[in-house]
Design a protein around this motif. Structure first.
Motif, PDB file in Angstrom:
ATOM      1  N   VAL A 172      13.304 -13.196  -2.900  1.00  0.00           N
ATOM      2  CA  VAL A 172      13.320 -13.598  -1.487  1.00  0.00           C
ATOM      3  C   VAL A 172      11.919 -13.527  -0.889  1.00  0.00           C
ATOM      4  N   LEU A 173      11.202 -12.450  -1.174  1.00  0.00           N
ATOM      5  CA  LEU A 173       9.830 -12.299  -0.686  1.00  0.00           C
ATOM      6  C   LEU A 173       8.796 -12.753  -1.706  1.00  0.00           C
ATOM      7  N   VAL A 174       9.000 -12.411  -2.963  1.00  0.00           N
ATOM      8  CA  VAL A 174       7.993 -12.718  -3.983  1.00  0.00           C
ATOM      9  C   VAL A 174       7.749 -14.218  -4.079  1.00  0.00           C
ATOM     10  N   ASP A 175       8.818 -15.003  -4.088  1.00  0.00           N
ATOM     11  CA  ASP A 175       8.659 -16.454  -4.225  1.00  0.00           C
ATOM     12  C   ASP A 175       7.969 -17.076  -3.010  1.00  0.00           C
ATOM     13  N   ARG A 176       8.240 -16.533  -1.836  1.00  0.00           N
ATOM     14  CA  ARG A 176       7.601 -17.066  -0.621  1.00  0.00           C
ATOM     15  C   ARG A 176       6.096 -16.797  -0.610  1.00  0.00           C
ATOM     16  N   TYR A 177       5.701 -15.689  -1.213  1.00  0.00           N
ATOM     17  CA  TYR A 177       4.297 -15.277  -1.123  1.00  0.00           C
ATOM     18  C   TYR A 177       3.620 -15.211  -2.495  1.00  0.00           C
ATOM     19  N   THR A 178       4.055 -16.060  -3.404  1.00  0.00           N
ATOM     20  CA  THR A 178       3.409 -16.135  -4.715  1.00  0.00           C
ATOM     21  C   THR A 178       1.926 -16.434  -4.552  1.00  0.00           C
ATOM     22  N   GLY A 179       1.105 -15.595  -5.150  1.00  0.00           N
ATOM     23  CA  GLY A 179      -0.338 -15.761  -5.032  1.00  0.00           C
ATOM     24  C   GLY A 179      -0.917 -15.218  -3.743  1.00  0.00           C
ATOM     25  N   ARG A 180      -0.041 -14.729  -2.865  1.00  0.00           N
ATOM     26  CA  ARG A 180      -0.486 -14.206  -1.560  1.00  0.00           C
ATOM     27  C   ARG A 180       0.113 -12.831  -1.287  1.00  0.00           C
ATOM     28  N   MET A 181       0.485 -12.132  -2.354  1.00  0.00           N
ATOM     29  CA  MET A 181       1.025 -10.779  -2.235  1.00  0.00           C
ATOM     30  C   MET A 181       0.378  -9.922  -3.308  1.00  0.00           C
ATOM     31  N   ILE A 182      -0.234  -8.801  -2.897  1.00  0.00           N
ATOM     32  CA  ILE A 182      -0.972  -7.972  -3.837  1.00  0.00           C
ATOM     33  C   ILE A 182      -0.528  -6.516  -3.746  1.00  0.00           C
ATOM     34  N   ASN A 183      -0.793  -5.793  -4.828  1.00  0.00           N
ATOM     35  CA  ASN A 183      -0.452  -4.376  -4.892  1.00  0.00           C
ATOM     36  C   ASN A 183      -1.588  -3.625  -5.567  1.00  0.00           C
ATOM     37  N   ILE A 184      -1.694  -2.341  -5.298  1.00  0.00           N
ATOM     38  CA  ILE A 184      -2.656  -1.488  -5.975  1.00  0.00           C
ATOM     39  C   ILE A 184      -1.897  -0.433  -6.756  1.00  0.00           C
ATOM     40  N   HIS A 185      -2.348  -0.190  -7.995  1.00  0.00           N
ATOM     41  CA  HIS A 185      -1.654   0.742  -8.875  1.00  0.00           C
ATOM     42  C   HIS A 185      -2.678   1.715  -9.461  1.00  0.00           C
ATOM     43  N   PRO A 186      -2.362   3.019  -9.507  1.00  0.00           N
ATOM     44  CA  PRO A 186      -3.345   4.016  -9.930  1.00  0.00           C
ATOM     45  C   PRO A 186      -3.446   4.213 -11.435  1.00  0.00           C
ATOM     46  N   SER A 187      -3.643   3.105 -12.165  1.00  0.00           N
ATOM     47  CA  SER A 187      -3.980   3.171 -13.583  1.00  0.00           C
ATOM     48  C   SER A 187      -4.637   1.849 -13.952  1.00  0.00           C
ATOM     49  N   LEU A 188      -5.180   1.794 -15.158  1.00  0.00           N
ATOM     50  CA  LEU A 188      -5.734   0.545 -15.675  1.00  0.00           C
ATOM     51  C   LEU A 188      -4.609  -0.197 -16.390  1.00  0.00           C
ATOM     52  N   LEU A 189      -3.877  -0.988 -15.638  1.00  0.00           N
ATOM     53  CA  LEU A 189      -2.763  -1.729 -16.229  1.00  0.00           C
ATOM     54  C   LEU A 189      -3.271  -2.615 -17.365  1.00  0.00           C
ATOM     55  N   PRO A 190      -2.442  -2.814 -18.416  1.00  0.00           N
ATOM     56  CA  PRO A 190      -1.010  -2.490 -18.492  1.00  0.00           C
ATOM     57  C   PRO A 190      -0.691  -1.054 -18.897  1.00  0.00           C
ATOM     58  N   ALA A 191      -1.667  -0.174 -18.968  1.00  0.00           N
ATOM     59  CA  ALA A 191      -1.376   1.225 -19.291  1.00  0.00           C
ATOM     60  C   ALA A 191      -0.727   1.930 -18.107  1.00  0.00           C
ATOM     61  N   PHE A 192       0.244   2.750 -18.375  1.00  0.00           N
ATOM     62  CA  PHE A 192       0.869   3.643 -17.400  1.00  0.00           C
ATOM     63  C   PHE A 192       1.406   2.928 -16.152  1.00  0.00           C
ATOM     64  N   PRO A 193       2.311   1.971 -16.341  1.00  0.00           N
ATOM     65  CA  PRO A 193       2.968   1.366 -15.181  1.00  0.00           C
ATOM     66  C   PRO A 193       4.019   2.304 -14.600  1.00  0.00           C
ATOM     67  N   GLY A 194       4.567   1.927 -13.456  1.00  0.00           N
ATOM     68  CA  GLY A 194       5.664   2.694 -12.878  1.00  0.00           C
ATOM     69  C   GLY A 194       5.205   3.921 -12.113  1.00  0.00           C
ATOM     70  N   LYS A 195       6.135   4.861 -11.965  1.00  0.00           N
ATOM     71  CA  LYS A 195       5.892   6.034 -11.131  1.00  0.00           C
ATOM     72  C   LYS A 195       4.944   7.035 -11.800  1.00  0.00           C
ATOM     73  N   ALA A 226       0.858  -1.195   0.000  1.00  0.00           N
ATOM     74  CA  ALA A 226       0.000   0.000   0.000  1.00  0.00           C
ATOM     75  C   ALA A 226       0.889   1.238   0.000  1.00  0.00           C
ATOM     76  N   GLY A 227       1.439   1.543  -1.174  1.00  0.00           N
ATOM     77  CA  GLY A 227       2.358   2.669  -1.258  1.00  0.00           C
ATOM     78  C   GLY A 227       3.753   2.320  -0.771  1.00  0.00           C
ATOM     79  N   TYR A 228       4.160   1.072  -0.986  1.00  0.00           N
ATOM     80  CA  TYR A 228       5.527   0.640  -0.657  1.00  0.00           C
ATOM     81  C   TYR A 228       6.381   0.883  -1.893  1.00  0.00           C
ATOM     82  N   MET A 229       7.359   1.753  -1.773  1.00  0.00           N
ATOM     83  CA  MET A 229       8.038   2.287  -2.945  1.00  0.00           C
ATOM     84  C   MET A 229       9.327   1.558  -3.299  1.00  0.00           C
ATOM     85  N   ARG A 230       9.339   0.235  -3.104  1.00  0.00           N
ATOM     86  CA  ARG A 230      10.538  -0.533  -3.441  1.00  0.00           C
ATOM     87  C   ARG A 230      10.147  -1.787  -4.212  1.00  0.00           C
ATOM     88  N   LEU A 231      10.927  -2.082  -5.244  1.00  0.00           N
ATOM     89  CA  LEU A 231      10.740  -3.349  -5.943  1.00  0.00           C
ATOM     90  C   LEU A 231      11.187  -4.478  -5.036  1.00  0.00           C
TER      91      LEU A 231
END
Length: 204
Positions: A99-122, A90-95
């Protein structure tokens, strides 16, 4: 696994989405407990929000580590101690690294302020505004280690009207986030999410 569905929230800044999620667990909109805030900035306002809510915080200084994997191993250990079922960015600004992604595959989510795949990133809102699109929105997606590339769970469209300004668009985007993110988290708590490749279904 603990009987109550347990959530960790990662945030770096003001913590408005964190606060929305806290309130949703308190009022029963989300049948779960937020057991940990993970933050990379000791003075971020979100840390004070967690303190006021009685939620434990794990605060670290990334500059104190040689590489990202080092502090992520410590975070992973803390998540395991807390028996975390879902990681919510929730507004965590680090890729994140595997180490973490593989442990929580399918159990880690993010919110992004666009209709992806349009306008990814900052500055996705600013990107949409400058491009002149008539509709933008928000996306809740699984985290796969890429820059906003994970499978889409849910999206909500936001219309850009002639009378809008960048500031009014930001307000509409944030309002949409507060509506959609708790709903998606509640789906995980109810075990309604089914993932098959890039296709995510809500089994209601």
């Amino acid at each position: 696994m603990a009987s109550t569905f347990r959530i960790a929230v990662f945030a770096s800044g003001q913590g408005s989405n964190f606060q929305t999620l806290v309130e949703a667990t308190q009022n029963g909109r989300i049948d779960a407990e937020i057991v940990l805030l993970v933050c990379d900035k000791a003075k971020a306002p979100v840390v004070e929000r967690a303190n006021k809510a009685g939620i434990d915080s794990y605060v670290f200084d990334p500059k104190a580590y040689a590489k990202r994997e080092d502090y992520e191993l410590e975070i992973a250990a803390e998540l395991e101690r807390k028996q975390v079922d879902l990681v919510v960015l929730a507004g965590y600004m680090r890729l994140l690294t595997p180490v973490l992604v593989d442990r929580y595959t399918g159990r880690m989510i993010n919110i992004h302020p666009s209709l992806l795949p349009a306008f990814p990133g900052k500055d996705a809102i600013g990107q949409a505004w400058e491009y002149g699109v008539k509709t933008t929105g928000i996306t809740v997606h699984l985290v796969d280690g890429g820059m906003d590339t994970g499978a889409v769970i849910a999206q909500k469209a936001v219309e850009i009207r002639n009378e809008d300004s960048l500031e009014s668009l930001e307000e509409k985007i944030h309002a949409a986030e507060k509506e959609l993110y708790p709903e998606v988290v509640s789906w995980f708590a109810k075990e309604l999410i089914h993932v098959e490749g890039r296709k995510v279904s809500v089994m209601q």
